[in-house]
Design a protein around this motif. Structure first.
Motif, PDB file in Angstrom:
ATOM      1  N   PRO A  88      51.359  29.954  46.701  1.00  0.00           N
ATOM      2  CA  PRO A  88      51.080  30.581  45.402  1.00  0.00           C
ATOM      3  C   PRO A  88      49.907  31.550  45.504  1.00  0.00           C
ATOM      4  CG  PRO A  88      51.294  28.194  45.195  1.00  0.00           C
ATOM      5  CD  PRO A  88      51.220  28.495  46.654  1.00  0.00           C
ATOM      6  N   ASP A  89      49.928  32.613  44.687  1.00  0.00           N
ATOM      7  CA  ASP A  89      48.853  33.603  44.713  1.00  0.00           C
ATOM      8  C   ASP A  89      47.484  32.969  44.487  1.00  0.00           C
ATOM      9  OD1 ASP A  89      50.890  35.388  45.040  1.00  0.00           O
ATOM     10  OD2 ASP A  89      50.847  36.150  42.977  1.00  0.00           O
ATOM     11  N   SER A  90      47.430  31.963  43.629  1.00  0.00           N
ATOM     12  CA  SER A  90      46.160  31.332  43.283  1.00  0.00           C
ATOM     13  C   SER A  90      45.543  30.547  44.438  1.00  0.00           C
ATOM     14  CB  SER A  90      46.344  30.405  42.078  1.00  0.00           C
ATOM     15  OG  SER A  90      47.317  29.406  42.366  1.00  0.00           O
ATOM     16  N   LEU A  91      46.365  30.206  45.428  1.00  0.00           N
ATOM     17  CA  LEU A  91      45.869  29.406  46.550  1.00  0.00           C
ATOM     18  C   LEU A  91      45.693  30.220  47.826  1.00  0.00           C
ATOM     19  CD1 LEU A  91      47.974  26.111  46.183  1.00  0.00           C
ATOM     20  CD2 LEU A  91      45.661  26.589  45.354  1.00  0.00           C
ATOM     21  N   PHE A  92      46.014  31.509  47.765  1.00  0.00           N
ATOM     22  CA  PHE A  92      45.976  32.317  48.978  1.00  0.00           C
ATOM     23  C   PHE A  92      44.590  32.331  49.609  1.00  0.00           C
ATOM     24  CE2 PHE A  92      44.911  36.371  50.967  1.00  0.00           C
ATOM     25  CZ  PHE A  92      45.863  36.436  51.973  1.00  0.00           C
ATOM     26  N   GLU A  93      43.571  32.632  48.813  1.00  0.00           N
ATOM     27  CA  GLU A  93      42.222  32.792  49.356  1.00  0.00           C
ATOM     28  C   GLU A  93      41.684  31.484  49.928  1.00  0.00           C
ATOM     29  OE1 GLU A  93      38.062  35.074  48.131  1.00  0.00           O
ATOM     30  OE2 GLU A  93      39.637  34.741  46.637  1.00  0.00           O
ATOM     31  N   SER A  94      41.875  30.376  49.216  1.00  0.00           N
ATOM     32  CA  SER A  94      41.365  29.093  49.700  1.00  0.00           C
ATOM     33  C   SER A  94      42.129  28.624  50.937  1.00  0.00           C
ATOM     34  CB  SER A  94      41.441  28.031  48.604  1.00  0.00           C
ATOM     35  OG  SER A  94      42.775  27.819  48.183  1.00  0.00           O
ATOM     36  N   GLU A  95      43.428  28.937  51.014  1.00  0.00           N
ATOM     37  CA  GLU A  95      44.224  28.519  52.170  1.00  0.00           C
ATOM     38  C   GLU A  95      43.863  29.327  53.419  1.00  0.00           C
ATOM     39  OE1 GLU A  95      47.151  26.378  54.338  1.00  0.00           O
ATOM     40  OE2 GLU A  95      46.223  26.002  52.374  1.00  0.00           O
ATOM     41  N   ALA A 132      51.463  38.972  47.466  1.00  0.00           N
ATOM     42  CA  ALA A 132      51.121  39.836  46.330  1.00  0.00           C
ATOM     43  C   ALA A 132      50.154  40.926  46.788  1.00  0.00           C
ATOM     44  CB  ALA A 132      50.493  39.004  45.216  1.00  0.00           C
ATOM     45  N   LEU A 133      50.072  41.999  46.037  1.00  0.00           N
ATOM     46  CA  LEU A 133      49.229  43.133  46.422  1.00  0.00           C
ATOM     47  C   LEU A 133      47.759  42.743  46.533  1.00  0.00           C
ATOM     48  CD1 LEU A 133      50.873  46.003  44.346  1.00  0.00           C
ATOM     49  CD2 LEU A 133      50.799  45.816  46.838  1.00  0.00           C
ATOM     50  N   LEU A 134      47.275  41.882  45.643  1.00  0.00           N
ATOM     51  CA  LEU A 134      45.871  41.454  45.712  1.00  0.00           C
ATOM     52  C   LEU A 134      45.618  40.670  46.991  1.00  0.00           C
ATOM     53  CD1 LEU A 134      43.094  41.274  44.450  1.00  0.00           C
ATOM     54  CD2 LEU A 134      43.852  39.259  43.169  1.00  0.00           C
TER      55      LEU A 134
END
Length: 337
Positions: A88-95, A132-134
């Motif tokens: 999920p986009d919301s977990l990309f950075e933490s993963e 996602a683009l972000l």
């Protein structure tokens, strides 16, 4: 040519120690296409160049990524795999980058991200076209700077990893549509390896089917020849179009071996996922398969709308993502200038 290839293993000891190489050799038949792929893999493994693996679902992209890692100088260190389609986009950075204790509710302790865990090793991003683009922008920054910060932290961490990516989507088309960053595309696509679909090397199906069946027997503690395919069953497999490629072939044979009451597997024992698309030959001439008809129809629609993918998807009543996958699967190319 195949016999010469199997005898020429350079360096022998290094390749023979690689489980991924041993598995890949089982996927080589009489068609030269997979031999070419093997040479590409050998070439890519010699350096730290970023590699993009292209190919349809089930064609062995993750196996190729493992081969590149195991044949490279980074093999003593970790291979970290991230399935971008399932993230999920919301977990990309933490993963990918990890987080510090207290960074968010539920962060009871520090966690290292996949990028940091891949330090001195290899990071494999599967289905990168689904990012996602972000998320693409954050990944690009990490690739350019080779530095990251954990979520909730202020310490800059230097990382040294080799990037391998894979997709079943035509990224160049996504770039034109504005759905994939052009700068990231060039960063990850320094060297590309394209895997053929099983349909493109149909002459290999008998060999691959027998190998897969023997491997299934051994996995179930049986003799390799405990199950065999009848001629009619083999003909059925050869007529089928295999949209799921090697993965679907192997799972189909596993089911057939389980359901077959005797030693010989017959057509009635084989459950195909898309049976109506497997058309028997006719005395009055060969009938067009559903896959061939679909390819021809998609081509006609794309040409009619001058390769406007949005319009084509609307006419075909499918999503643009599905259209992109069909374009890659069928090897379609625009003739519009």
């Amino acid at each position: 040519m195949v016999d010469e290839f199997l005898q020429r293993r350079a360096p022998v000891s290094h390749e023979d120690r690689s489980p991924a190489v041993q598995r890949f050799r089982e996927l080589i038949g009489t068609d030269d296409k997979m031999l070419v792929v093997f040479e590409w893999i050998r070439t890519a493994a010699k350096s730290d160049i970023s590699v993009l693996i292209l190919g349809p679902t089930g064609s062995g992209k993750e196996l190729v990524a493992r081969m590149i890692h195991e044949l490279s100088r980074r093999t003593p260190h970790r291979l970290q795999t991230v399935n971008c389609a399932a993230l999920p986009d919301s977990l990309f950075e933490s993963e990918l980058f990890g987080y510090e204790k207290g960074a968010f509710t539920g962060a009871t302790e520090r966690k290292l991200g996949r990028v940091e865990l891949a330090n001195r090793g290899t990071l494999f991003l599967d289905e990168i076209g689904d990012l996602a683009l972000l998320a693409q922008a954050k990944l690009l920054r990490a690739l350019e700077e080779r530095r990251i910060e954990r979520l909730g932290g202020n310490e800059t961490i230097e990382v040294d990893f080799r990037l391998v990516s894979a997709t079943n989507q035509p990224l160049d088309l996504l770039v034109r549509e504005g759905r994939f960053r052009e700068d990231l595309y060039y960063r990850i696509n320094a060297f590309s390896i394209r895997l053929p679909s099983l349909r493109e090397r149909a002459e290999d199906i008998p060999t691959l089917a027998r190998r897969a069946l023997a491997r299934n027997c051994e996995a179930n503690h049986l003799a390799p020849d405990a199950k065999v395919l009848s001629k009619d069953a083999l003909d059925l497999l050869c007529r089928y179009h295999w949209p799921g490629n090697i993965r679907e072939l192997e799972s189909t044979l596993s089911r057939a071996a389980l359901s077959s009451p005797g030693r010989t597997i017959r057509p009635a024992d084989i459950e195909l996922l898309h049976p109506r698309e497997s058309v028997p030959s006719q005395a009055g001439g060969r009938l067009e398969s559903l896959a061939e008809a679909e390819r021809a129809h998609i081509t006609r629609v794309l040409e009619a709308v001058r390769w406007n993918k949005k319009q084509a998807a609307q006419v075909l009543e499918i999503s643009r993502g599905t259209l992109y996958r069909k374009i890659l699967e069928y090897g379609l190319a625009s003739t519009v200038r």
